[in-house]
Design an enzyme around this catalytic site. Sequence first.
Site, PDB file in Angstrom:
ATOM      1  N   TYR A  86      18.504 -16.134  49.174  1.00  0.00           N
ATOM      2  CA  TYR A  86      18.746 -15.199  50.271  1.00  0.00           C
ATOM      3  C   TYR A  86      17.685 -15.392  51.351  1.00  0.00           C
ATOM      4  CZ  TYR A  86      22.641 -12.274  48.800  1.00  0.00           C
ATOM      5  OH  TYR A  86      23.893 -11.797  48.517  1.00  0.00           O
ATOM      6  N   ARG A  92      42.828 -20.174  42.617  1.00  0.00           N
ATOM      7  CA  ARG A  92      42.582 -21.540  42.178  1.00  0.00           C
ATOM      8  C   ARG A  92      43.644 -22.001  41.187  1.00  0.00           C
ATOM      9  NH1 ARG A  92      36.162 -21.834  40.970  1.00  0.00           N
ATOM     10  NH2 ARG A  92      36.276 -19.577  41.145  1.00  0.00           N
ATOM     11  N   TYR A 134      32.750 -14.323  53.503  1.00  0.00           N
ATOM     12  CA  TYR A 134      31.772 -13.451  52.836  1.00  0.00           C
ATOM     13  C   TYR A 134      31.217 -14.064  51.566  1.00  0.00           C
ATOM     14  CZ  TYR A 134      35.496 -12.040  49.576  1.00  0.00           C
ATOM     15  OH  TYR A 134      36.490 -12.030  48.632  1.00  0.00           O
ATOM     16  N   GLY A 182      30.804 -18.234  49.290  1.00  0.00           N
ATOM     17  CA  GLY A 182      31.033 -19.685  49.294  1.00  0.00           C
ATOM     18  C   GLY A 182      31.030 -20.237  47.884  1.00  0.00           C
ATOM     19  N   MET A 183      31.958 -19.727  47.064  1.00  0.00           N
ATOM     20  CA  MET A 183      31.939 -20.062  45.633  1.00  0.00           C
ATOM     21  C   MET A 183      32.020 -21.554  45.345  1.00  0.00           C
ATOM     22  SD  MET A 183      33.913 -16.975  43.678  1.00  0.00           S
ATOM     23  CE  MET A 183      35.537 -17.255  44.397  1.00  0.00           C
ATOM     24  N   LEU A 222      27.306  -7.509  53.433  1.00  0.00           N
ATOM     25  CA  LEU A 222      27.169  -6.061  53.267  1.00  0.00           C
ATOM     26  C   LEU A 222      25.737  -5.599  53.526  1.00  0.00           C
ATOM     27  CD1 LEU A 222      28.729  -3.472  52.429  1.00  0.00           C
ATOM     28  CD2 LEU A 222      27.787  -3.799  50.148  1.00  0.00           C
ATOM     29  N   LYS A 226      33.797  -8.768  35.310  1.00  0.00           N
ATOM     30  CA  LYS A 226      32.506  -8.323  35.853  1.00  0.00           C
ATOM     31  C   LYS A 226      31.659  -7.743  34.718  1.00  0.00           C
ATOM     32  CE  LYS A 226      31.387  -7.774  39.601  1.00  0.00           C
ATOM     33  NZ  LYS A 226      30.624  -8.781  40.383  1.00  0.00           N
TER      34      LYS A 226
END
Lengths: 375, 375
Positions: free
Chosen positions: B96, B218, B287, B289-290, B314, B370
Amino acid sequence: MAALMKSVTVRALKFSSAASFRSTRCSKTPTLCIRSFSTVMSPPSKAIVYEQHGSPDSVTRLVNLPPVEVKENDVCVKMIAAPINPSDINRIEGVYPVRPPVPAVGGYEGVGEVYAVGSKVNGLSPGDWVIPSPPSSGTWQTYVVKEESVWHKIDKACPMEYAATITVNPLTALRMLEDFVNLNSGDSVVQNGATSIVGQCVIQLARLRGISTINIIRDRAGSDEAREQLKALGADEVFSESQPNVKNVKSLLGNLPEPALGFNCVGGNAASLVLKYLREGGTMVTYGGMSKKPITVSTTSFIFKDLALRGFWLQSWLSMGKVKECREMIDYLLGLARDGKLKYETELVPFDEFPVALDKALGKLGRQPKQVITF
Amino acid sequence: MAALMKSVTVRALKFSSAASFRSTRCSKTPTLCIRSFSTVMSPPSKAIVYEQHGSPDSVTRLVNLPPVEVKENDVCVKMIAAPINPSDINRIEGVYPVRPPVPAVGGYEGVGEVYAVGSKVNGLSPGDWVIPSPPSSGTWQTYVVKEESVWHKIDKACPMEYAATITVNPLTALRMLEDFVNLNSGDSVVQNGATSIVGQCVIQLARLRGISTINIIRDRAGSDEAREQLKALGADEVFSESQPNVKNVKSLLGNLPEPALGFNCVGGNAASLVLKYLREGGTMVTYGGMSKKPITVSTTSFIFKDLALRGFWLQSWLSMGKVKECREMIDYLLGLARDGKLKYETELVPFDEFPVALDKALGKLGRQPKQVITF
């Protein structure tokens, strides 16, 4: 344009004064309209026509067009000068999303002198200088007949090479400076392809607003000279695409603020450079792709640097029907050109030498000034 | 967080009622402040701490933290649950742009129960459920002491796994639907990475507004099942990245309108697909960039299709100080979750099994729900 290509059976008539051009009205009976002797016709015209899309040097040819009627709301304009813009080439190539129907006359802007007017035309008189505004197709011909509403009367004090070229490139530069980011005196913008006419206009129009410009040019023979030319126009910084240390943008910028707005007309690495110079939250506007390479952007540029990428296409802006705004801006730009505050290099080429001008515009003869055909 | 890591010499005291937690004030003399017997202290805490940036499975460890003082405006919260979000992993990795100082406790959102309050705290009482709102670092620990202003009291009727996860993903989906394009009932949006929690929230929040969703997932084992799950949530169309005939977008869309807004959390080809689905003048918001691949855009997408590319983060939105707005939206989202109108899959994992949950969150064990740590 197709209509112009049809054979016309009424002979051309030549008049020496505007009054002579008033036509009598045809009767509205369903029978064939027999034109009276005083029907106003344009002179025969010579035009650069393409009958199919393709490479301009193979699909365009000089065509003699017969006279056409100058109807009551029409104005016949004797063209003085018209440029060969990259967008003209793209239109002929057929790479634009909306292809003009063929056969068509090339060219999209230019300047001419009113030669004759229809009976209901009040705002224009023979001898006036006019430009099609918004620009419209078919300026590469000696006489153009279009409705009065197409034409915008301009100040003859502006040099004709500027009048001929004032819309497509300078107006693009002006709109891009106005439409995307609220810039204030003291701000800066960054652009690649800075030696283009749009690029040169950006430098000068920005400077008039107290806005600095950071300019990126290609590495090639003559780039030192180009750098000096841009500085003479008011460029604050001129970097080549291979400028080292671009990672440390702030040190390259010295006292200049990081730009909030960038312009890209190249794509590929040159577009990535514009993105690197932009400050957080900045916007890059793409208006061309001279390298024919796409624009590649990292995910982090969007998420962490909050960059925005947009596009600008003058034709789309003009299609919004903003005729009044367009003409006001044209007058502003023509005033700047007249006063020597907006300059760019053009090369005037006689119409007979159109093929040479086209080769130059196509880049076959290396870097050349903007080619402007004179009629 | 560094302060929490320092040794604290005052022993922890345990109280059974809020009244017992009122501390006496220390004198403001410049001499050392000797705490009175009734100084309020948190219980000792167990925390997932990283002392340097790097891969979370190598740099994080469980640390026993000593009690800390609960000052007059502080609230001590016994954490109930906290998720492992991709952004938590990025923060630990140090990718970050603003690195939190280390050592630091991981985690950025979660839900807890008020355990004790400082003497000047009026709005919260022990037993209340609270979330840090806007979210803030350090939720992966059993007791968190922060100022009252950090905490937002929530309705206990909301399932705790939703309360723990309501900010980072659902709020991102909500803001992205609100902030970029003015959408009306009957419009549509397109997104890639549609199986992500944000993606699932986009589907449901859009549907509540009468907005259709076109979802790209995917190609992999289980994609048929994923397609059905998204359709059950309200997805209108679900396409795989290898869907044929993407050139003819309109036929793929059937009766759905072309989307004016698209969301990209993958990059590479999956981002290009979103751009293909967008209508002229549409906006793509990135939001995530997997795929770790950049976004590549043609020049014509900008000029002729007038696409705009933006980003959403966010944390940046939250840093604008919109605490009230943030909490109102959180309450709205929690209400939806409580009423079963906002659903997504989570897996509750006891704190002791954090390493397993982390491996799952890091994708080492294939696609997993998750991961939500329970304390």
